[in-house]
Motif scaffolding. Structure first.
Motif, PDB file in Angstrom:
ATOM      1  N   ILE A  20       0.853  -1.190   0.000  1.00  0.00           N
ATOM      2  CA  ILE A  20       0.000   0.000   0.000  1.00  0.00           C
ATOM      3  C   ILE A  20       0.886   1.236   0.000  1.00  0.00           C
ATOM      4  N   ASN A  21       0.695   2.062  -1.005  1.00  0.00           N
ATOM      5  CA  ASN A  21       1.496   3.273  -1.115  1.00  0.00           C
ATOM      6  C   ASN A  21       0.691   4.318  -1.869  1.00  0.00           C
ATOM      7  N   PHE A  22       0.494   5.464  -1.259  1.00  0.00           N
ATOM      8  CA  PHE A  22      -0.276   6.534  -1.891  1.00  0.00           C
ATOM      9  C   PHE A  22       0.642   7.705  -2.231  1.00  0.00           C
ATOM     10  N   SER A  23       0.413   8.292  -3.392  1.00  0.00           N
ATOM     11  CA  SER A  23       1.101   9.540  -3.722  1.00  0.00           C
ATOM     12  C   SER A  23       0.449  10.672  -2.939  1.00  0.00           C
ATOM     13  N   ALA A  24       1.081  11.829  -2.932  1.00  0.00           N
ATOM     14  CA  ALA A  24       0.507  12.981  -2.235  1.00  0.00           C
ATOM     15  C   ALA A  24      -0.856  13.350  -2.835  1.00  0.00           C
ATOM     16  N   GLU A  25      -0.978  13.247  -4.160  1.00  0.00           N
ATOM     17  CA  GLU A  25      -2.244  13.569  -4.823  1.00  0.00           C
ATOM     18  C   GLU A  25      -3.333  12.573  -4.427  1.00  0.00           C
ATOM     19  N   GLU A  26      -2.972  11.293  -4.355  1.00  0.00           N
ATOM     20  CA  GLU A  26      -3.942  10.271  -3.959  1.00  0.00           C
ATOM     21  C   GLU A  26      -4.368  10.455  -2.502  1.00  0.00           C
ATOM     22  N   LYS A  27      -3.423  10.821  -1.655  1.00  0.00           N
ATOM     23  CA  LYS A  27      -3.761  11.062  -0.250  1.00  0.00           C
ATOM     24  C   LYS A  27      -4.761  12.207  -0.118  1.00  0.00           C
ATOM     25  N   TRP A  46       3.321  11.966   8.484  1.00  0.00           N
ATOM     26  CA  TRP A  46       4.413  12.373   9.366  1.00  0.00           C
ATOM     27  C   TRP A  46       5.327  13.311   8.565  1.00  0.00           C
ATOM     28  N   PRO A  47       5.118  14.627   8.647  1.00  0.00           N
ATOM     29  CA  PRO A  47       5.869  15.553   7.800  1.00  0.00           C
ATOM     30  C   PRO A  47       7.369  15.552   8.051  1.00  0.00           C
ATOM     31  N   GLY A  48       7.777  15.093   9.242  1.00  0.00           N
ATOM     32  CA  GLY A  48       9.201  15.081   9.536  1.00  0.00           C
ATOM     33  C   GLY A  48       9.920  13.851   9.027  1.00  0.00           C
ATOM     34  N   SER A  49       9.169  12.908   8.390  1.00  0.00           N
ATOM     35  CA  SER A  49       9.802  11.640   8.017  1.00  0.00           C
ATOM     36  C   SER A  49      10.059  11.480   6.531  1.00  0.00           C
ATOM     37  N   ASN A  50       9.281  12.196   5.659  1.00  0.00           N
ATOM     38  CA  ASN A  50       9.483  11.980   4.224  1.00  0.00           C
ATOM     39  C   ASN A  50       8.937  13.152   3.416  1.00  0.00           C
ATOM     40  N   PRO A  51       9.493  13.388   2.220  1.00  0.00           N
ATOM     41  CA  PRO A  51       9.063  14.510   1.374  1.00  0.00           C
ATOM     42  C   PRO A  51       7.613  14.390   0.901  1.00  0.00           C
ATOM     43  N   ARG A  52       7.135  13.160   0.674  1.00  0.00           N
ATOM     44  CA  ARG A  52       5.768  12.981   0.178  1.00  0.00           C
ATOM     45  C   ARG A  52       4.746  13.548   1.155  1.00  0.00           C
ATOM     46  N   ASP A  53       4.945  13.268   2.450  1.00  0.00           N
ATOM     47  CA  ASP A  53       3.999  13.784   3.441  1.00  0.00           C
ATOM     48  C   ASP A  53       4.096  15.303   3.559  1.00  0.00           C
ATOM     49  N   ARG A  54       5.298  15.839   3.431  1.00  0.00           N
ATOM     50  CA  ARG A  54       5.429  17.303   3.453  1.00  0.00           C
ATOM     51  C   ARG A  54       4.690  17.912   2.263  1.00  0.00           C
ATOM     52  N   GLN A  55       4.790  17.258   1.105  1.00  0.00           N
ATOM     53  CA  GLN A  55       4.071  17.744  -0.082  1.00  0.00           C
ATOM     54  C   GLN A  55       2.559  17.698   0.147  1.00  0.00           C
ATOM     55  N   ALA A  91       8.934  20.582  11.720  1.00  0.00           N
ATOM     56  CA  ALA A  91       8.153  20.165  10.553  1.00  0.00           C
ATOM     57  C   ALA A  91       6.669  20.085  10.895  1.00  0.00           C
ATOM     58  N   LEU A  92       6.350  19.643  12.120  1.00  0.00           N
ATOM     59  CA  LEU A  92       4.950  19.590  12.549  1.00  0.00           C
ATOM     60  C   LEU A  92       4.344  20.987  12.593  1.00  0.00           C
ATOM     61  N   VAL A  93       5.095  21.921  13.139  1.00  0.00           N
ATOM     62  CA  VAL A  93       4.599  23.297  13.224  1.00  0.00           C
ATOM     63  C   VAL A  93       4.425  23.886  11.825  1.00  0.00           C
TER      64      VAL A  93
END
Length: 528
Positions: A20-27, A46-55, A91-93
């Motif tokens: 299971i893997n979602f792109s930022a657009e799919e999320k 988790w924005p501090g763990s990977n670029p996809r979540d930050r996006q 990153a959370l802030v």
């Protein structure tokens, strides 16, 4: 009754499941569907763990959610570091979500495994929560491995909760992270925590995993003991055996327990949401999924069907329409006239007249099932069969011929190609195609031929292909059953073929699948 808050973590915990893997657009698309059904909290990642979540969080800043509050997930500050210096907290802030979910160590075993001290762990929890509260966030504290920690060292487990309370946590979520706790222990521990924190005014939530198959049961027990928030994922997707399935929890809470969580109107969207997430995850929907699965309200025995027609409550625990599902009457050698008549009505077909009464159709189906067909697993083929038996079948195409060639040269992989000739109306079409095996080549050739007349055929995809030997005593000459499952953007259907020749059986199932897909489209008629 007090409402229950729904906290969805499909976009984070769900993506920890295998394949299971979602792109930022799919999320973002999933988040909007969750918001539409009335989920209260959506954990985006988790924005501090990977670029996809930050996006994802950057994209979400421009999206107005109507119902849900978006949450970012992260860990307590690192040992020996001030919260303001921790990049993960920064990153959370920066995610600018109104809610932050923070997890901390509750089990003293984990604290020691991290080479940390028990005292520093308590400071990490309190200071992190206080830091985020000063930033104006609603803070949900996830007490990771709480029930394991409480079982081994209840005193220290309670100290971690008190640290979060001192920091100003809005809600404490007790987590059965290993998924190994039983409902009676969940109840016992939850009661103890409820009494211990009563004077603080903090609310409690529950987060369970399904390693013992009890995630839903444990969540419900926690609600009975005072939890006002339930965390889970759509379809129970998650690490190992998955998380608590919100698709199951929501109707139990709303219908069975009378605990408001979504409106009755939104409850009808549940099946659609389940299918949308499975489609986005590219996972075949589970037929036996409670409430929304294809088999959730399926009836096979003739006596059962006869009773359901008279009074659905005889064999159905709720009205399937409440969750957007529908009754599914299966056809097999156990079927009676009631099954056939119900299915015909469901499909908008008339039976009777021209000698085609339901009794004769039942006998024909039982004969075919004796030969190896299995129509309860192939409703697409059953619909076509019923049309043929009642002289109502109007095929979208007719097969004139096909040829399949398989070549093998020394150590090279086999190659396959197929030539298919079909007629649509008064026009013939001959096409050839290669494929990864003979069935794939047939599929590709037929699809290419049909595309000339029905461009929408491209929206149809084969999602499962099963072959079973019906009687192994004949060895390689044995009769085989082929089941094909197909889907488009709206529907999922199955078809069947039976023959001593596996290619012939595959063609039967494949052709039925395309006929079923194209049945609602206008047939081209020959004018010559």
């Amino acid at each position: 009754m007090e409402p229950v808050l729904l906290y969805d973590t499909t976009l984070r915990d769900g993506t920890q499941g295998e394949n299971i893997n979602f792109s930022a657009e799919e999320k973002l698309k999933i988040a909007l569907r969750l918001d539409d059904i009335g989920i209260h909290y959506i954990e985006g990642g988790w924005p501090g763990s990977n670029p996809r979540d930050r996006q994802f969080f950057d994209m979400a800043k421009t999206v107005p959610f109507r119902h849900a509050r978006l949450a970012a997930f992260g860990a307590t500050r690192r040992p020996g570091m001030l919260p303001g210096d921790d990049p993960n907290l920064a990153a959370l802030v920066e995610s600018e979500t109104p809610v932050v979910a923070i997890f901390g160590k509750t089990w003293d075993l984990h604290v020691k495994l991290m080479s940390n001290t028990l005292e520093e762990n308590l400071a990490m929890i309190e200071e992190t929560v206080a830091f985020l509260k000063r930033k104006g966030r609603e803070v949900i504290y996830d007490a990771e491995h709480f029930f394991d920690g409480y079982r081994d060292n209840p005193g220290y487990a309670m100290l971690t909760l008190n640290a979060a309370i001192r920091g100003g946590a809005d809600l404490l979520v007790l987590c059965d992270t290993n998924g190994g706790s039983l409902p009676f222990f969940i109840s016992e521990a939850f009661q103890a925590v409820r009494e211990a924190v009563r004077d603080s005014g903090v609310r409690l939530g529950i987060h369970t995993h399904n390693d013992c198959g009890l995630a839903v049961a444990n969540s419900l027990e926690a609600v009975r003991q005072g939890a006002v928030m339930v965390q889970g994922t759509i379809n129970g997707y998650g690490e190992r055996c998955g998380n608590a399935d919100l698709i199951t929890l929501i109707p139990i809470l709303a219908v069975k327990m009378g605990r408001p969580c979504v409106t009755l109107e939104n409850l009808k969207k549940l099946r659609g949401l389940s299918r949308f997430v499975s489609e986005t995850a590219n996972i075949v929907p589970l037929n036996t999924r409670p409430f929304v699965g294809k088999s959730a309200f399926a009836h096979k025995g003739g006596i059962h069907v006869s009773a359901v027609i008279k009074d659905p409550s005889a064999y159905e625990h709720i009205d399937p329409a409440l969750v957007g599902n529908a009754r599914n009457v299966l056809i097999s050698d156990l079927s009676g006239k009631s099954n056939i008549e119900y299915k015909a009505k469901e499909m908008g077909m008339k039976i009777g007249g021209n000698g085609h009464d339901s009794g004769k159709i039942v006998q024909e189906i039982k004969t075919l099932e004796q030969e190896g067909y299995q129509f309860d697993a192939a409703e697409g083929s059953f619909k076509i069969l019923l049309e043929k038996l009642t002289e109502q079948h109007k095929p979208a195409f007719d097969l004139e011929s096909f040829r399949v060639v398989i070549e093998k040269e020394k150590n090279r992989p086999c190659s396959s190609h197929a030539i298919v000739k079909i007629s649509v109306g008064c026009k013939d079409e001959i096409t050839a195609a290669e494929g990864n095996g003979p069935v794939s080549a047939l599929d590709n050739a037929l699809r290419r031929a049909l595309h000339q007349f029905f461009p929408d055929v491209d929206s149809m995809h084969l999602v499962d292909f099963k072959v079973r030997v019906i009687d192994g005593n004949a060895g390689t000459a044995a009769k085989v059953r082929v089941l094909i499952e197909s889907r488009d953007q709206d529907n999922l259907w199955s078809t069947i073929g039976v023959s001593e020749d596996i290619i012939e059986a595959s063609w039967q199932a494949l052709a039925d699948s395309f006929q079923y897909k194209l049945a609602k489209q206008q047939n081209l008629q020959c004018t010559e």
